[in-house]
Design an enzyme around this catalytic site. Structure first.
Site, PDB file in Angstrom:
ATOM      1  N   GLU A 134       7.143 -12.966   2.494  1.00 47.56           N
ATOM      2  CA  GLU A 134       8.520 -12.829   2.950  1.00 47.56           C
ATOM      3  C   GLU A 134       8.787 -13.587   4.241  1.00 47.56           C
ATOM      4  OE1 GLU A 134       6.557 -10.387   1.946  1.00 47.56           O
ATOM      5  OE2 GLU A 134       7.494  -9.793   0.050  1.00 47.56           O
TER       6      GLU A 134
ATOM      7  N   TYR B 201      10.224  -6.261   5.746  1.00 50.26           N
ATOM      8  CA  TYR B 201       9.576  -6.048   7.051  1.00 50.26           C
ATOM      9  C   TYR B 201       8.611  -7.160   7.436  1.00 50.26           C
ATOM     10  CZ  TYR B 201      11.429  -1.269   6.474  1.00 50.26           C
ATOM     11  OH  TYR B 201      12.233  -0.185   6.277  1.00 50.26           O
ATOM     12  N   PRO B 202       7.852  -7.736   6.498  1.00 52.33           N
ATOM     13  CA  PRO B 202       6.992  -8.847   6.920  1.00 52.33           C
ATOM     14  C   PRO B 202       7.792 -10.007   7.518  1.00 52.33           C
ATOM     15  CG  PRO B 202       6.424  -8.148   4.678  1.00 52.33           C
ATOM     16  CD  PRO B 202       7.674  -7.433   5.062  1.00 52.33           C
TER      17      PRO B 202
ATOM     18  N   HIS C  86      10.317   1.512  -1.532  1.00 50.87           N
ATOM     19  CA  HIS C  86      11.359   0.898  -2.361  1.00 50.87           C
ATOM     20  C   HIS C  86      12.748   1.473  -2.083  1.00 50.87           C
ATOM     21  CE1 HIS C  86       7.755  -0.223  -4.654  1.00 50.87           C
ATOM     22  NE2 HIS C  86       8.474  -1.156  -5.243  1.00 50.87           N
TER      23      HIS C  86
HETATM   24  C1  LIG Z   1       5.227  -7.074   0.860  1.00 50.85           C
HETATM   25  C2  LIG Z   1       5.646  -6.909  -0.558  1.00 50.85           C
HETATM   26  N1  LIG Z   1       6.499  -7.794  -1.105  1.00 50.85           N
HETATM   27  C3  LIG Z   1       6.927  -7.636  -2.365  1.00 50.85           C
HETATM   28  C4  LIG Z   1       6.513  -6.583  -3.132  1.00 50.85           C
HETATM   29  C5  LIG Z   1       7.068  -6.377  -4.554  1.00 50.85           C
HETATM   30  N2  LIG Z   1       6.016  -6.582  -5.545  1.00 50.85           N
HETATM   31  C6  LIG Z   1       5.304  -5.570  -6.055  1.00 50.85           C
HETATM   32  S1  LIG Z   1       4.062  -6.086  -7.057  1.00 50.85           S
HETATM   33  C7  LIG Z   1       4.478  -7.704  -6.828  1.00 50.85           C
HETATM   34  C8  LIG Z   1       3.636  -8.772  -7.455  1.00 50.85           C
HETATM   35  C9  LIG Z   1       2.220  -8.691  -7.005  1.00 50.85           C
HETATM   36  O1  LIG Z   1       1.434  -9.625  -7.689  1.00 50.85           O
HETATM   37  P1  LIG Z   1      -0.146  -9.639  -7.551  1.00 50.85           P
HETATM   38  O2  LIG Z   1      -0.523  -9.585  -6.117  1.00 50.85           O
HETATM   39  O3  LIG Z   1      -0.654 -10.777  -8.331  1.00 50.85           O
HETATM   40  O4  LIG Z   1      -0.637  -8.274  -8.167  1.00 50.85           O
HETATM   41  P2  LIG Z   1      -0.484  -7.742  -9.663  1.00 50.85           P
HETATM   42  O5  LIG Z   1       0.782  -6.951  -9.712  1.00 50.85           O
HETATM   43  O6  LIG Z   1      -0.496  -8.922 -10.562  1.00 50.85           O
HETATM   44  O7  LIG Z   1      -1.656  -6.860  -9.850  1.00 50.85           O
HETATM   45  C10 LIG Z   1       5.586  -7.819  -6.008  1.00 50.85           C
HETATM   46  C11 LIG Z   1       6.246  -9.083  -5.633  1.00 50.85           C
HETATM   47  C12 LIG Z   1       5.625  -5.682  -2.522  1.00 50.85           C
HETATM   48  N3  LIG Z   1       5.145  -4.616  -3.177  1.00 50.85           N
HETATM   49  N4  LIG Z   1       5.204  -5.868  -1.249  1.00 50.85           N
END
Ligand SMILES: Cc1ncc(C[n+]2csc(CCOP(=O)(O)OP(=O)(O)O)c2C)c(N)n1
Ligand SMILES: Cc1ncc(C[n+]2csc(CCOP(=O)(O)OP(=O)(O)O)c2C)c(N)n1
Ligand SMILES: [Mg+2]
Ligand SMILES: [Mg+2]
Lengths: 339, 369, 339, 369
Positions: free
Chosen positions: C76, C104-105, C145
């Site tokens: 972010e 927040y980031p 959320h």
């Molecule tokens: C700081 C932050 N930004 C955005 C999100 C929203 N979000 C939740 S899961 C996700 C994707 C994560 O992908 P990955 O790290 O590859 O893990 P996976 O879900 O594939 O296990 C996002 C963007 C979050 N939880 N935290």
């Protein structure tokens, strides 16, 4: 070698009263806390060999070793996130953010984890840790070195937010913050670092959470904290010349907020002015106005007023005095309180 | 096993074992397989910029001692890195400097008083970024690296061949924003050159407490971009290595991470006490690698630098210093009302608060008369 | 190929009135803004092929191509920092933070750069950019959320902070935010994404900065914004049953704050209650209480009160209804206004 | 040129060109020079955990469809990564999981209902982190990696030989906190293993928009730590590679970054529509590399897995599912007053606000009677 066993024995015996600056009182508090409890650690940027850019951690590495006071890589989220993990594992970390604005990279860690860990885990994991933040202006610092960031923290449920205005409180509140079971944002008014007092350490002042009447008065209550307490006192002294008896409250703790002390005062005086350096909009000063009004409405002779920084980015050094709440500005607002 | 990332050619992303050097500390040429020595004209221009930059830096150091600046983070010892990197760019390439990069800005042609305005304290930035294509000097560490990526990607979308040169210190490479910037630049193939001045310290913290990587340039492969190392006190090598990266970026081949090995001879700023954390011996050792004297020796050796030329540059440098003394020595004229002028494009938004200050100022002026 | 030349021609002709959810109105606003101005870009996490987790960017990549609506790596601060650089170079980026807490980031970038660039550069570099933040709760979301993060932004001088409560305002305020010369934090109440209205697009409602009286009344003013506007309206309807005439103000814009509209209303009614979902301490609600009281003191029959979320981390889904300002809670506080 | 960082031995920090594999997708052994096949007993234990984990995951997926969970991010396809990594740790080693790692937690022995409490929505976390040494499942991406570093460094200072195993996704490696965590761990030589489950997607964003590095494991050298790649669908390889890293950490030799190549068979969560961003063919291809069937085939081949054993594990798995249906099917009992109980150790601090809710609840209860 394990840190938890390497207790350094610096006996906490009362010493002769000595002159301490606020910065020195903070150093003493850290030293005494580290001596008293081997779980207390201090880390951050330049806090080791250099002793911190304000020398607040001076000598700690020398006294307690590299395991108890140490430099980290340059990354504030890293520092705070690491402290979370260490607190989970039995330590009581104290970390330094070098200046107010440089705590912002750590805001996600602070808001989403530091503030919430106890609650997220249903009370199972507490985080006894202290985040020290030298804050606010008045020292001719360039941009990003003078922010008053307390509102970000004070608005975040789960944090405890304190700010000393005297060397004695600096010592006592820091000791208490380190002993506190929950994370404390410890805001150090840079401008008061060099203010002096005679102290006999160790000492304890009023407990964390308590506001203190620094000067009693009967006509109006000035409510200040941290860097603006001296201004409020100066304004009170000046007002006395003009026949006004001004009470000055030093909040000391923004969260929790000591409603009892503040409310009792304002009910007595019937008038109040909040004095804070931060931009006023949606600030701690707004909160004070709101709650004092809610609780003292029928005792108020005039609306509770604010003297705060303007709603602008902190000014460059040459103009900061136009921004900061001044004694004159406080007196002007006091005069406007519909006497 | 199907993999999602390209697999080939990545050994070329790793930096060389030794930093690229073209002229050694005694002024002797140390030829390099991959990099040519810049032309004599380029080296003379670099020499001139070094002389000017150093004089500027010394003058600023003097003036901070006289209280004419609020603070000054000196470039002493790092002039070749800053000068070489800037000379490797076109004037319409953008620089994203930190507080440390005053000599870089002077080299680009920003008015020296504009460069020092932040540090004098009359405003946060003293020059128009669009004029010389220089972003405001940045204090929150590593944050500017993302701005460089955005600006560069924007240029590419507009069909321009502008390159962004991001300046950053060794310490700041530890910040999360640096990582995000490298990764965004790599994924978007943005025309950015990340130029790390590794001067051995982040204030008091030495590099070995900052990173235990083989070198900072080794970070590049983790983003799929080339990492390069250069002797940051050798202006010839800096020009060559940065030029190659800039041209690569300009050609649409994406970002490069360059680590320039240099040293900060002075304390972090005038407010710092370097004796608390480093040895005078180390400083002395680095003085022996001075970035100006080696190119001086080299150019005198080739005969390109005549006494006359040298005297001319020295006189130019004195003129810069004299101009600084004069203009920076005068008290700046500031208008407190300006505090409200630039917060929003719409000045009406803070009109109420501005009025409060206006009234106070009117009273003061009244009292003053 | 250059983006700035590849203008897509989607004529902005008035269409038949159609039913739009708030989410669809936002999509339409983005589409129309991108069609009208080739400098407008949209990027963030999952905004491309997926169309955003709330589908607000649905179809934009298909319509405008990968250069104008695209996915970024997951970071972010990176997204916001990149937007700063693009805005410096002639674009008008709109970025999406996937959920409130995931902005927040980016707080350091927002506080130290987005908010300050025009001021730092003495007016030379403005940042026309929009940070879209789906915020607040009421949708059964798990932790992180459902945060109401407006206070962090509203306190930061240099930012403009708006939040629509209707599909029409969602469209109009977003268009206006994208055209605005300064950075706008655009807070989208997730809970209202699926609220519907008949709209004839393009449309413009009241200008950014203006509050609107959603329901006129004479006895008390409810001041709400974003997710709590429907509650305030429901409370007003319920109060009417009991003979109270309740005025409801939708602030729409938190910064700048429309003092004129709010003050005129409270001076008329003599009573006010602020309704907001965020934790109350040092919040936007505190600010509203403070400034209304400062400006309307002598018209007030009772202290200005707040109905806000508690000063606790946002609760887990099964308990959120105990936290959120409810119609009953609003009515209770209205009843307490010393009639 | 004096350099500040160690220069030697860094080629060992780079990952292998191919991920380590010990058993291929058909169940055949693919011997590896550096890693031995785990013992038959270990592999049987892994098989059992995979069967249980998969059944748990399927049951959770069913229950989210029934509205019994607010949301469920499935581990389907990633079970070998999660099971293998956990089995490579000691029970007093700490896990730092994300929302995705439910199967890892079940494998460690956390009560399945505790694991799903966050997702059911009665509280943010449903287990005592100190009981099984499992940090609360973390949603803000990459933030937990720093907590793992802190906890591990603390253990070392206390003289304990605990290791922290940080789970993280491919997408989350782009966050600044991940960079800071790798660097802090490296500088402090903290006993941490960073275990990246590269499942090809961050919600809808494929890896090639996330990173153009040769592999995510190539990031390690930028921190001076070893990077490893492993076939994340081969539980034997995961156990071996993670075990080596854990033992290295335990021995005080510092952190390791491991990238496990795997695939998320289901959508990101039940709320996601994966058809918008990926091809059914890709999913089919990955089904062919199923993490359970290959170890099944291998163990049946060696004779270690008898029908009887398999039936026993299946029955155990059914019992887990049955227990989940029963306990997770019942409506949770929540006390709204608890909202105020854990914000601060000192409950008095929110007493006023708690009272307001108390009064409302008393009224409701009164009305209910
Ligand atoms: C700081 C932050 N930004 C955005 C999100 C929203 N979000 C939740 S899961 C996700 C994707 C994560 O992908 P990955 O790290 O590859 O893990 P996976 O879900 O594939 O296990 C996002 C963007 C979050 N939880 N935290
Ligand atoms: C985010 C942030 N944290 C802390 C600081 C305080 N600070 C200013 S300079 C500095 C050291 C920077 O070191 P390096 O990146 O090596 O640059 P150098 O000063 O050596 O040129 C620190 C810690 C800052 N400016 N920004
Ligand atoms: Mg440095
Ligand atoms: Mg993934």
């Amino acid at each position: 070698m394990t840190t938890l066993e390497s207790r350094v024995d610096i006996p906490e015996i009362p010493q002769q009263a000595t002159t301490y600056t606020m910065a020195q009182a903070l150093t003493a508090a850290l030293r005494d806390a580290m001596a008293a409890d081997e779980r207390v650690l201090m880390f951050g940027e330049d806090v080791g060999a250099l002793g911190g850019v304000f020398r607040v951690t001076d000598g700690l590495t020398r006294t307690f070793g590299e395991n108890r006071c140490f430099d980290t890589p340059l990354a504030e989220a890293g520092i705070v996130g690491m402290a979370v993990g260490m607190a989970m594992n039995g330590f009581r970390p104290v970390v330094e953010m070098q200046f107010d604005a440089f705590a912002y990279p750590a805001l996600e860690q602070i808001i989403s984890h530091v503030a919430k860990m106890r609650n997220r885990t249903r009370g199972r994991v507490g985080l006894p840790m202290v985040i020290r933040v030298p804050y606010a202006g008045g020292i001719g610092g360039v941009e990003h070195h003078c922010d008053s960031s307390e509102a970000y923290f004070a608005h975040t449920a789960g944090l405890t937010v304190v700010s000393p205005a005297t060397p004695a409180d600096a010592y006592s509140l820091l000791r208490e913050s380190i002993e506190y079971p929950d994370p404390v944002i410890f805001l150090e008014p840079k401008r008061l670092y060099w203010n002096k007092a005679e102290l006999q350490l160790p000492l304890r002042t009023e407990p964390l959470g308590r506001a203190v009447i620094r000067r009693p008065g009967t006509d109006v209550t000035l409510i200040a904290y941290g860097p603006t307490v001296p201004h409020a006192l100066d304004a009170a002294a000046a007002a006395e010349q003009e026949g006004r008896s001004v009470e000055v409250i030093d909040l000391r703790s923004l969260v929790p907020f000591d409603d009892a002390t503040v409310t009792a005062s304002v009910r007595r005086t019937g008038r109040a002015v909040v004095v804070a350096e931060a931009a006023g909009f949606a600030s701690v000063a707004s909160e004070v106005v709101a709650r004092v009004t809610e609780q003292c409405f029928h005792s108020l002779e005039a609306p509770v007023r604010r003297v705060t920084g303007f709603d602008i980015p902190y000014p460059p050094p040459k103009s900061e005095h136009h921004h900061l709440p001044s004694v004159d500005r406080i007196l002007d607002v006091v005069e406007e309180l519909q006497w | 096993m199907v993999l999602h990332a390209p697999e080939t050619g990545h050994s070329t992303l790793l930096p060389s074992a030794e930093p690229v050097q073209l002229i050694d500390e005694h002024g002797a040429v140390t030829p390099h397989a991959d990099y040519d020595l810049p032309s004599e004209a380029e080296l003379l221009a670099a020499y001139r910029a070094l002389v000017l930059g150093r004089r500027f830096d010394r003058q600023a150091t003097t003036m901070v001692k006289q209280g004419r600046l609020a603070v000054y983070p000196s470039s002493n010892g790092q002039e070749a890195s800053q000068v070489g990197a800037v000379l490797a760019t076109r004037n319409d390439d953008w620089l994203f400097p930190t507080y440390r990069d005053c000599v870089a800005l002077v080299t680009r042609g920003v008015d020296p008083v504009g460069v020092l305005t932040l540090l004098r304290g009359d405003w946060h930035s003293g020059y128009d970024p669009y004029e010389q294509h220089v972003a405001p000097q940045c204090t929150p560490l590593a944050t500017q690296s993302l701005h460089g990526v955005g600006l560069a990607h924007a240029a590419r979308l507009k069909g321009e061949d502008t390159v962004a040169l991001v300046f950053i210190g060794d310490g700041a490479t530890s910040e999360g924003d640096f990582h995000e910037a490298l990764n965004f630049a790599a994924v978007f193939k943005a025309p950015v050159v990340f130029f790390v001045q590794n001067n051995g310290f982040a204030i008091s913290v030495p590099l070995d407490k900052q990173s235990v990587a083989p070198s900072l340039a080794h970070k590049a492969i983790g983003y799929g971009i080339p990492g390069k190392r250069v002797d940051g006190n050798d202006v010839a090598a800096v020009i060559s290595v940065v030029s190659a990266a800039v041209e690569r970026a300009r050609a649409g081949e994406g970002p490069t991470l360059i680590e320039a090995h240099t040293y900060r001879i002075d304390a972090h700023t005038n407010a710092d006490d370097a004796t608390r954390y480093r040895d005078a011996h180390d400083v002395e050792a680095w003085r022996g690698k001075d970035p100006v004297s080696r190119i001086d020796a080299y150019l005198r050796g080739t005969g390109a630098l005549t006494e006359e030329l040298a005297a001319g540059y020295a006189a130019e440098a004195e003129a810069v210093a004299e101009d600084l003394r004069r203009r920076l020595g005068a008290d700046p004229v500031t208008d407190p009302r300006e505090l409200f002028h630039h917060v929003y494009a719409d000045r009406e938004r803070l009109a109420d608060q501005a009025r409060l200050l206006d009234e106070e100022l009117a009273l003061e002026e009244g009292a003053g008369q």
